[in-house]
Write an enzyme that holds these catalytic residues in place. Sequence first.
Site, short mmCIF file in Angstrom:
data_model
loop_
_atom_site.label_atom_id
_atom_site.label_comp_id
_atom_site.label_asym_id
_atom_site.label_seq_id
_atom_site.Cartn_x
_atom_site.Cartn_y
_atom_site.Cartn_z
N TRP A 1 57.85 8.85 43.92
CA TRP A 1 58.26 7.68 44.71
C TRP A 1 57.33 6.48 44.56
O TRP A 1 57.53 5.46 45.23
CB TRP A 1 58.36 8.08 46.19
CG TRP A 1 57.20 8.89 46.71
CD1 TRP A 1 57.13 10.25 46.77
CD2 TRP A 1 55.96 8.41 47.22
NE1 TRP A 1 55.92 10.65 47.30
CE2 TRP A 1 55.19 9.53 47.60
CE3 TRP A 1 55.43 7.13 47.43
CZ2 TRP A 1 53.91 9.42 48.14
CZ3 TRP A 1 54.15 7.01 47.97
CH2 TRP A 1 53.41 8.15 48.32
N GLU B 1 64.42 14.64 44.29
CA GLU B 1 63.00 14.83 43.99
C GLU B 1 62.78 15.73 42.77
O GLU B 1 61.81 16.47 42.70
CB GLU B 1 62.28 15.40 45.22
CG GLU B 1 62.30 14.43 46.40
CD GLU B 1 61.50 14.92 47.59
OE1 GLU B 1 60.35 14.48 47.75
OE2 GLU B 1 62.04 15.72 48.38
N ASN C 1 61.17 17.66 59.88
CA ASN C 1 60.33 17.30 58.73
C ASN C 1 59.99 15.83 58.80
O ASN C 1 60.89 14.98 58.85
CB ASN C 1 61.06 17.58 57.41
CG ASN C 1 60.21 17.23 56.21
OD1 ASN C 1 59.24 17.91 55.90
ND2 ASN C 1 60.56 16.14 55.54
N GLU C 2 58.69 15.51 58.83
CA GLU C 2 58.23 14.12 58.80
C GLU C 2 59.05 13.25 59.74
O GLU C 2 59.61 12.22 59.34
CB GLU C 2 58.27 13.57 57.37
CG GLU C 2 57.30 14.28 56.45
CD GLU C 2 57.30 13.72 55.03
OE1 GLU C 2 56.34 13.99 54.29
OE2 GLU C 2 58.26 13.01 54.66
N ARG D 1 68.29 11.31 53.77
CA ARG D 1 67.79 12.35 54.67
C ARG D 1 67.27 11.67 55.93
O ARG D 1 67.11 10.44 55.97
CB ARG D 1 66.70 13.18 54.01
CG ARG D 1 65.43 12.40 53.68
CD ARG D 1 64.34 13.33 53.17
NE ARG D 1 63.08 12.59 53.06
CZ ARG D 1 61.91 13.14 52.74
NH1 ARG D 1 61.85 14.43 52.49
NH2 ARG D 1 60.81 12.42 52.66
N PHE E 1 61.72 15.09 39.90
CA PHE E 1 60.50 14.84 39.13
C PHE E 1 59.26 14.77 40.02
O PHE E 1 58.23 14.21 39.63
CB PHE E 1 60.64 13.56 38.30
CG PHE E 1 61.64 13.70 37.18
CD1 PHE E 1 61.35 14.52 36.10
CD2 PHE E 1 62.85 13.05 37.23
CE1 PHE E 1 62.28 14.69 35.08
CE2 PHE E 1 63.78 13.20 36.22
CZ PHE E 1 63.50 14.02 35.14
N HIS E 2 59.36 15.36 41.21
CA HIS E 2 58.19 15.53 42.07
C HIS E 2 57.54 16.86 41.70
O HIS E 2 58.20 17.90 41.66
CB HIS E 2 58.62 15.54 43.54
CG HIS E 2 57.50 15.50 44.52
ND1 HIS E 2 56.55 16.50 44.62
CD2 HIS E 2 57.16 14.57 45.46
CE1 HIS E 2 55.69 16.20 45.57
NE2 HIS E 2 56.03 15.04 46.09
N GLU F 1 51.44 19.71 53.48
CA GLU F 1 52.06 19.19 52.26
C GLU F 1 51.06 18.34 51.50
O GLU F 1 50.41 17.47 52.08
CB GLU F 1 53.27 18.29 52.57
CG GLU F 1 54.59 18.96 52.72
CD GLU F 1 55.73 17.93 52.75
OE1 GLU F 1 55.66 16.94 52.00
OE2 GLU F 1 56.67 18.13 53.53
#
Length: 681
Positions: A332, A372, A165-166, A127, A374-375, A324
């Site tokens: 991560w 993501e 985003n970020e 990304r 498992f976020h 967020e």
Amino acid sequence: MHDHFTSHAADLSGPRSFPSIADGFALGGDYSPEQWPEEVWQEDVALMRRAGVNSVNLGVFSWGLLEVADGEYDWGWLDRAMDLLHENGIGVNLATPTAAPPMWLLQAHPEIATVDEFGVRTSQGGRLAWSPSSATFRRFALRFVRALAERYGSHPALRLWHVSNEIGNENARCYSDETALAWQSWLEARFGSIDALNQAWGTAFWGHHYTSFSQVLPPRHARTSHNPGLLLDFERFTSDALLGHYLAERAVLREVTPDIPITTNFMIMNNPGVADYRRWAEEVDLVANDHYTIGADPERHGELSFSADRARGVAQGRPWLLIEHSTSAVNWQPVNRAKSAGELARNSLAHIARGADGALFFQWRVSAAGSEQFHSGIVPHAGADSKIYREVEALGAVLRAIAPVAGSTVERARLGILFDWESAAAWRSGNKPTRSIGYLDLPLALHRALTRRGIAAEVVRPQEGLDGFDLVLVPTLYLAAPGVAEQLGEFARAGGHVLVSYLSGIVDDANRVITGGYPGAYRDLLGVRVEEFYPLFEGESVSLDSGATATTWTELLRAEGAEVLARYATGELAGHPAVTRARVGAGSATYLSAGLDAAGIQSLVDDLVALAGVAPVADVDEGIEVTRRRSADRSYLFLINHTGEDLEARASGTDLVSGAVHSGVVSVAAGAVVVLEEAAR
């Protein structure tokens, strides 16, 4: 200079004022309905309403699902999602999904992707693959942003534009040929002449003398180290290039939807990063920040509080948005541990205590597929019958109960910590005497010690003025910005107290060492002169005669007019000064030459706050984090118990969370939060 780096018209620049994006405090998070069958959406909005969700970030990574081919749009699913959210009273922060270029664009124009320092172009699959200097990417991105704004700009669900985003997270630096041209234009605008650049960077060293800007390349891999002046300016250029992309998208959005506020999500956490967010904050209508705790840190709530104070400093005291954070584990870190019971609420309310007007999570429903998966999210893989969802539901009830606090601001502290992005960038630009000291280490340690005593701090940029402070801390402020030494001197002469630490005032604005002895910019103020650095090896420590222990750093220091408060008692520097204090007018200037352990930092902080007469926010037991927010006629005391024991605070008022009335003493149960509307004083 490329057109997309030029300034925008005056009526399109700077932040503006808008109503809050939600009634009371915002609660919600990133919502990705495109990841799920539409029959799940009805369950989503029902659960949102049950939890009190009133704000979602929508469409953050959806470009390829909306522009399915070059100039071919499919808006249907987003139309339905926007309508559904509006029907259920949920506001939308609609993203321009330019963080994720579509596969068709990456394959048709691979030149839009970043190139690393080895010359390798980023391939598809991650990304934020785009280069901020790519004119081709900018053209496609702005075309899509205009189409999005024209379609949804008048939709009743729309509350806020969430640009990309970020920005700078995965595309922080690019070393492409196109970037090199933009970099050269930036340098010419900064220096005016190649002779001025040569002088600033000291290019006579290693024969790096330039005769034209076209010879100056980005700091690509060169096997040996690059010039620290070049590295620092490349950091500045990178921040400006990334900001330039935000400004370009903002210009389109303001043209099409002048009445909708615009922001982008910052990353003010444990890494200072590549973006000068204090400058960026001047260009957003609402400062929005992402924050994730570090699971392995047993005092991670302390880093959270410091980051929240930094966010408030970036926002210059105005309310900001936690756009967020995580309900539980992330995906991560080396070990991704679930949060303890109650930690979700304490984390959220600690940000709110320090000025946030909302707490949003990434993300609403945990992904079943993708990077993501498992976020954590609000609705975990286990579904709503889960600890996490119930805790978010309980948080929603708390936020409704404390709604009167929304819009208030944090009470101005009498103590300031000077922190500067450019100084952090200078510290990481080039080889340094040690790699064991991070730029955030000492500022965070001092902030933890203050929080332990219930003392509030403002984290401010050095150039922003010191009015209203009694004590100013200058920890590892490596780069001495013009005028800061004079400002600190005036502050001390007028009765203020200053602490300056090792590795402060070492280099000037060009990352050149200030000669004559360290700390170059602050020698006269402090009445000291450091001849040589003695960083300590891993596992090495030395004692001070005060009883403190140094574990990372020592210096060969000479007191030249300053009183010696402590000396090194062991090691090569035994007998030499370690901590000094000079009288400066009606105030004082203390110098710390040693990298102290936590106990030594706490003792130093206790001495300084007593000297300056800085009082705690309230009288609380150690283990309670205390902060006060104020409105025009009310004050609200946040009491957060991070321990496993019941503790007390000496205060009076009504707890908005429980409704209990307290007079003189407030009991704060283990792991609990009290928000006290204080009795009028």
